[in-house]
Design an enzyme around this catalytic site. Structure first.
Site, PDB file in Angstrom:
ATOM      1  N   ALA A   1     -23.643 -13.742 -40.993  1.00 14.63           N
ATOM      2  CA  ALA A   1     -24.878 -13.329 -41.666  1.00 14.63           C
ATOM      3  C   ALA A   1     -26.082 -13.930 -40.956  1.00 14.63           C
ATOM      4  CB  ALA A   1     -24.854 -13.774 -43.127  1.00 14.63           C
ATOM      5  N   ASP A   2     -27.200 -13.283 -41.162  1.00 13.37           N
ATOM      6  CA  ASP A   2     -28.470 -13.809 -40.683  1.00 13.37           C
ATOM      7  C   ASP A   2     -29.569 -13.300 -41.596  1.00 13.37           C
ATOM      8  OD1 ASP A   2     -29.673 -15.403 -38.388  1.00 13.37           O
ATOM      9  OD2 ASP A   2     -31.016 -13.682 -38.505  1.00 13.37           O
ATOM     10  N   SER A   3     -30.644 -14.059 -41.671  1.00 10.17           N
ATOM     11  CA  SER A   3     -31.787 -13.677 -42.504  1.00 10.17           C
ATOM     12  C   SER A   3     -33.072 -13.868 -41.734  1.00 10.17           C
ATOM     13  CB  SER A   3     -31.850 -14.536 -43.769  1.00 10.17           C
ATOM     14  OG  SER A   3     -30.710 -14.348 -44.555  1.00 10.17           O
TER      15      SER A   3
END
Length: 180
Positions: free
Chosen positions: A67-69
């Protein structure tokens, strides 16, 4: 067993709160390889790059979550602040405004791959300058996209959340649970 390919303490907390069994694998990613063109494509390109880097080191693993934000404030992509001055500038862009937090997720299971982009908008009150300085001095912004800490500094300034709060914390846990 699910493998969380992330060093994010927020993602760890979300998985624990959701009672999802996992093992964390911390990999030092080079996030600078993705081009900052627009927030949607940037965060997706970043998580795809994380996937490439992870599987270069762990080619045989299955049941992997990446995941990344990123944060977007006033049409500006905000990644992780490199120093106090950057964090202060990021907070000034957010104060009294609406910001978007975009979280991209790749879930690789035995027989399928899920790729998702989730968005959460936060409408924020104006920040108290003393609170901002204390937050920056504490260094709690480090490692946080856009210096946003919904469970800490930003919590008392959130007037409204549009979307899942888990997305704002770095992972749409509601969607993840639907696929596990």
């Amino acid at each position: 067993m699910l493998y969380l390919a992330s060093s994010s303490p927020s993602r760890v907390a979300l998985l624990k709160e959701a009672n999802i069994a996992f093992e964390q694998i911390i990999v030092d990613y080079d996030e600078s390889l993705a081009i900052k063109d627009n927030p949607n494509s940037y965060v997706q390109k970043t998580v795809l790059e994380k996937e490439r880097q992870f599987f270069a080191k762990h080619p045989d693993l299955k049941n992997v979550l990446l995941a990344d934000s990123t944060v977007c404030a006033q049409n500006t992509i905000l990644t992780k602040a490199k120093n106090d001055n950057e964090a202060f500038n990021m907070l000034n862009l957010q104060s009294g405004k609406s910001i978007s937090i975009l979280s991209a997720m790749i879930l690789i299971l035995e027989n399928k791959k899920i790729f998702n982009l989730s968005k959460c908008d936060l409408i924020l009150d104006k920040f108290n300058p003393q609170d901002m300085q204390e937050y920056i001095d504490s260094k709690s912004y480090e490692g946080k996209a856009g210096a946003v800490m919904c469970e800490g500094f930003h919590k008392k300034y959130i007037k409204k959340i549009i979307g899942h709060q888990s997305t704002a914390l770095g992972l749409n846990i509601e969607l993840l649970k639907a696929f596990l």
